[in-house]
Design a protein around this motif. Structure first.
Motif, PDB file in Angstrom:
ATOM      1  N   THR A  85       0.711  -1.203  -0.130  1.00 54.90           N
ATOM      2  CA  THR A  85       0.030  -0.223  -0.059  1.00 54.90           C
ATOM      3  C   THR A  85       0.646   1.248  -0.035  1.00 54.90           C
ATOM      4  OG1 THR A  85      -0.197  -0.120   2.291  1.00 54.90           O
ATOM      5  CG2 THR A  85      -2.100  -1.082   1.163  1.00 54.90           C
ATOM      6  N   MET A  86       0.277   2.474  -0.448  1.00 49.41           N
ATOM      7  CA  MET A  86       1.219   3.621  -0.552  1.00 49.41           C
ATOM      8  C   MET A  86       0.792   4.404   0.548  1.00 49.41           C
ATOM      9  SD  MET A  86       3.036   5.462  -2.194  1.00 49.41           S
ATOM     10  CE  MET A  86       3.055   4.761  -3.820  1.00 49.41           C
ATOM     11  N   LYS A  87       1.624   4.857   1.265  1.00 46.43           N
ATOM     12  CA  LYS A  87       1.421   5.637   2.632  1.00 46.43           C
ATOM     13  C   LYS A  87       1.880   6.965   2.446  1.00 46.43           C
ATOM     14  CE  LYS A  87      -0.652   2.628   4.912  1.00 46.43           C
ATOM     15  NZ  LYS A  87      -2.241   2.605   5.489  1.00 46.43           N
ATOM     16  N   SER A  88       1.119   8.090   2.851  1.00 49.94           N
ATOM     17  CA  SER A  88       1.847   9.483   2.667  1.00 49.94           C
ATOM     18  C   SER A  88       2.310   9.986   4.144  1.00 49.94           C
ATOM     19  CB  SER A  88       0.739  10.405   2.388  1.00 49.94           C
ATOM     20  OG  SER A  88       0.179  10.146   0.987  1.00 49.94           O
ATOM     21  N   ARG A  89       3.374  10.546   4.179  1.00 49.67           N
ATOM     22  CA  ARG A  89       4.010  10.861   5.384  1.00 49.67           C
ATOM     23  C   ARG A  89       4.133  12.153   5.556  1.00 49.67           C
ATOM     24  NH1 ARG A  89       9.459   7.119   5.281  1.00 49.67           N
ATOM     25  NH2 ARG A  89       8.303   5.267   5.731  1.00 49.67           N
ATOM     26  N   ALA A  90       3.409  12.755   6.453  1.00 48.24           N
ATOM     27  CA  ALA A  90       3.568  14.484   6.801  1.00 48.24           C
ATOM     28  C   ALA A  90       4.804  15.063   7.071  1.00 48.24           C
ATOM     29  CB  ALA A  90       2.468  14.794   7.943  1.00 48.24           C
ATOM     30  N   ALA A  91       4.964  16.199   6.750  1.00 44.27           N
ATOM     31  CA  ALA A  91       6.277  16.795   6.892  1.00 44.27           C
ATOM     32  C   ALA A  91       6.399  16.880   8.522  1.00 44.27           C
ATOM     33  CB  ALA A  91       6.173  18.314   6.681  1.00 44.27           C
ATOM     34  N   ARG A  92       7.821  16.972   9.068  1.00 41.30           N
ATOM     35  CA  ARG A  92       7.836  17.003  10.496  1.00 41.30           C
ATOM     36  C   ARG A  92       9.244  17.306  10.966  1.00 41.30           C
ATOM     37  NH1 ARG A  92       8.890  12.078   8.121  1.00 41.30           N
ATOM     38  NH2 ARG A  92      10.833  10.751   8.969  1.00 41.30           N
ATOM     39  N   LYS A  93       9.317  17.551  12.198  1.00 39.27           N
ATOM     40  CA  LYS A  93      10.624  17.873  12.685  1.00 39.27           C
ATOM     41  C   LYS A  93      11.446  16.896  12.910  1.00 39.27           C
ATOM     42  CE  LYS A  93       9.018  22.217  14.725  1.00 39.27           C
ATOM     43  NZ  LYS A  93       8.923  23.037  15.820  1.00 39.27           N
ATOM     44  N   GLY A  94      12.837  16.710  12.771  1.00 42.28           N
ATOM     45  CA  GLY A  94      13.679  15.940  13.102  1.00 42.28           C
ATOM     46  C   GLY A  94      15.049  16.412  13.367  1.00 42.28           C
ATOM     47  N   SER A  95      16.046  15.686  13.772  1.00 43.82           N
ATOM     48  CA  SER A  95      17.308  16.292  14.419  1.00 43.82           C
ATOM     49  C   SER A  95      18.411  15.616  13.609  1.00 43.82           C
ATOM     50  CB  SER A  95      17.491  16.138  15.866  1.00 43.82           C
ATOM     51  OG  SER A  95      17.512  14.932  16.088  1.00 43.82           O
ATOM     52  N   ASN A  96      19.581  16.470  13.263  1.00 41.50           N
ATOM     53  CA  ASN A  96      20.773  16.002  12.733  1.00 41.50           C
ATOM     54  C   ASN A  96      21.453  15.536  13.692  1.00 41.50           C
ATOM     55  OD1 ASN A  96      23.411  15.710  11.809  1.00 41.50           O
ATOM     56  ND2 ASN A  96      23.152  17.607  10.454  1.00 41.50           N
ATOM     57  N   PRO A  97      21.636  14.081  13.818  1.00 31.21           N
ATOM     58  CA  PRO A  97      22.421  13.377  14.816  1.00 31.21           C
ATOM     59  C   PRO A  97      23.919  13.900  15.087  1.00 31.21           C
ATOM     60  CG  PRO A  97      22.281  11.891  12.779  1.00 31.21           C
ATOM     61  CD  PRO A  97      21.322  13.032  12.648  1.00 31.21           C
ATOM     62  N   GLN A  98      24.481  14.274  13.926  1.00 27.36           N
ATOM     63  CA  GLN A  98      25.965  14.997  14.298  1.00 27.36           C
ATOM     64  C   GLN A  98      25.873  16.207  14.966  1.00 27.36           C
ATOM     65  OE1 GLN A  98      27.360  14.986  10.310  1.00 27.36           O
ATOM     66  NE2 GLN A  98      27.843  12.570  10.396  1.00 27.36           N
ATOM     67  N   THR A  99      25.192  17.260  14.640  1.00 28.71           N
ATOM     68  CA  THR A  99      25.009  18.365  15.322  1.00 28.71           C
ATOM     69  C   THR A  99      23.892  18.872  16.282  1.00 28.71           C
ATOM     70  OG1 THR A  99      23.621  19.339  13.307  1.00 28.71           O
ATOM     71  CG2 THR A  99      25.899  19.403  13.056  1.00 28.71           C
ATOM     72  N   ASP A 100      22.826  17.572  16.146  1.00 22.02           N
ATOM     73  CA  ASP A 100      21.816  18.154  17.117  1.00 22.02           C
ATOM     74  C   ASP A 100      20.826  19.148  16.786  1.00 22.02           C
ATOM     75  OD1 ASP A 100      20.536  16.662  18.910  1.00 22.02           O
ATOM     76  OD2 ASP A 100      21.254  17.817  20.734  1.00 22.02           O
ATOM     77  N   GLU A 101      20.990  19.730  15.411  1.00 18.83           N
ATOM     78  CA  GLU A 101      20.586  20.638  14.902  1.00 18.83           C
ATOM     79  C   GLU A 101      18.910  20.283  14.547  1.00 18.83           C
ATOM     80  OE1 GLU A 101      20.665  23.837  11.151  1.00 18.83           O
ATOM     81  OE2 GLU A 101      22.069  22.035  11.436  1.00 18.83           O
ATOM     82  N   THR A 102      17.831  21.071  14.964  1.00 20.69           N
ATOM     83  CA  THR A 102      16.436  20.682  14.616  1.00 20.69           C
ATOM     84  C   THR A 102      16.353  20.996  12.975  1.00 20.69           C
ATOM     85  OG1 THR A 102      15.851  21.293  16.604  1.00 20.69           O
ATOM     86  CG2 THR A 102      14.041  21.117  14.862  1.00 20.69           C
ATOM     87  N   ILE A 103      15.956  20.083  12.275  1.00 15.61           N
ATOM     88  CA  ILE A 103      15.704  20.224  10.845  1.00 15.61           C
ATOM     89  C   ILE A 103      14.248  19.842  10.504  1.00 15.61           C
ATOM     90  CG2 ILE A 103      18.062  19.833  10.197  1.00 15.61           C
ATOM     91  CD1 ILE A 103      17.285  17.185   9.386  1.00 15.61           C
ATOM     92  N   MET A 104      13.726  20.367   9.267  1.00 17.30           N
ATOM     93  CA  MET A 104      12.421  20.021   8.822  1.00 17.30           C
ATOM     94  C   MET A 104      12.617  18.974   7.636  1.00 17.30           C
ATOM     95  SD  MET A 104       9.851  21.448  10.415  1.00 17.30           S
ATOM     96  CE  MET A 104       8.571  20.756   9.179  1.00 17.30           C
ATOM     97  N   ILE A 105      11.836  17.742   7.960  1.00 13.83           N
ATOM     98  CA  ILE A 105      11.998  16.619   7.085  1.00 13.83           C
ATOM     99  C   ILE A 105      10.677  16.792   6.126  1.00 13.83           C
ATOM    100  CG2 ILE A 105      11.729  14.245   6.569  1.00 13.83           C
ATOM    101  CD1 ILE A 105      13.241  13.977   9.664  1.00 13.83           C
ATOM    102  N   LYS A 106      10.794  16.880   4.852  1.00 19.46           N
ATOM    103  CA  LYS A 106       9.315  17.317   4.010  1.00 19.46           C
ATOM    104  C   LYS A 106       8.544  16.060   3.875  1.00 19.46           C
ATOM    105  CE  LYS A 106      12.245  16.764  -0.146  1.00 19.46           C
ATOM    106  NZ  LYS A 106      12.720  17.219  -1.367  1.00 19.46           N
ATOM    107  N   ALA A 107       7.393  16.194   3.455  1.00 18.65           N
ATOM    108  CA  ALA A 107       6.305  15.221   3.194  1.00 18.65           C
ATOM    109  C   ALA A 107       6.855  14.324   2.397  1.00 18.65           C
ATOM    110  CB  ALA A 107       5.131  15.878   3.101  1.00 18.65           C
ATOM    111  N   SER A 108       6.541  13.155   2.490  1.00 15.40           N
ATOM    112  CA  SER A 108       6.882  12.139   1.324  1.00 15.40           C
ATOM    113  C   SER A 108       5.901  10.957   1.317  1.00 15.40           C
ATOM    114  CB  SER A 108       8.016  11.455   1.776  1.00 15.40           C
ATOM    115  OG  SER A 108       8.119  10.644   2.910  1.00 15.40           O
TER     116      SER A 108
END
Length: 99
Positions: free
Chosen positions: A54-77
């Motif tokens: 089945t095809m599932k849509s994922r909403a955009a969400r906040k994530g973090s870069n594990p190397q810098t611990d910087e908050t990033i936005m992960i786009k919808a997919s």
């Protein structure tokens, strides 16, 4: 399993049927392309005894870069999700060889 080992397994189970390796490669490629197109267009493909895709849509969400611990936005997919069919699940849990 990769494409080469899949071809070997099919050839082993279908020895002497007159289908060339090249033709088998084409059949497998066309089959998988058709399944992918169907899942993308319709959103669901079911192969009784094997499973459902089945095809599932994922909403955009906040994530973090594990190397810098910087908050990033992960786009919808969109992604394909699979669920094992009951017959295959039973075969796998009993140790029965599927191919």
């Amino acid at each position: 399993m990769n494409k080469k080992s899949l071809l070997k397994a099919i050839a082993k189970n279908r020895a002497g049927n007159g289908i060339s390796k090249k033709a088998m490669t084409g059949i497998i490629g066309e089959t998988l392309a058709a399944v992918a197109k169907w899942v993308e267009k319709i959103g669901r493909f079911s192969f009784p005894g094997f499973g459902t895709f089945t095809m599932k849509s994922r909403a955009a969400r906040k994530g973090s870069n594990p190397q810098t611990d910087e908050t990033i936005m992960i786009k919808a997919s969109r992604a394909v999700k699979s669920k094992t069919g009951p017959a295959l699940k039973k075969d796998l849990s009993s140790g029965k060889e599927f191919i």
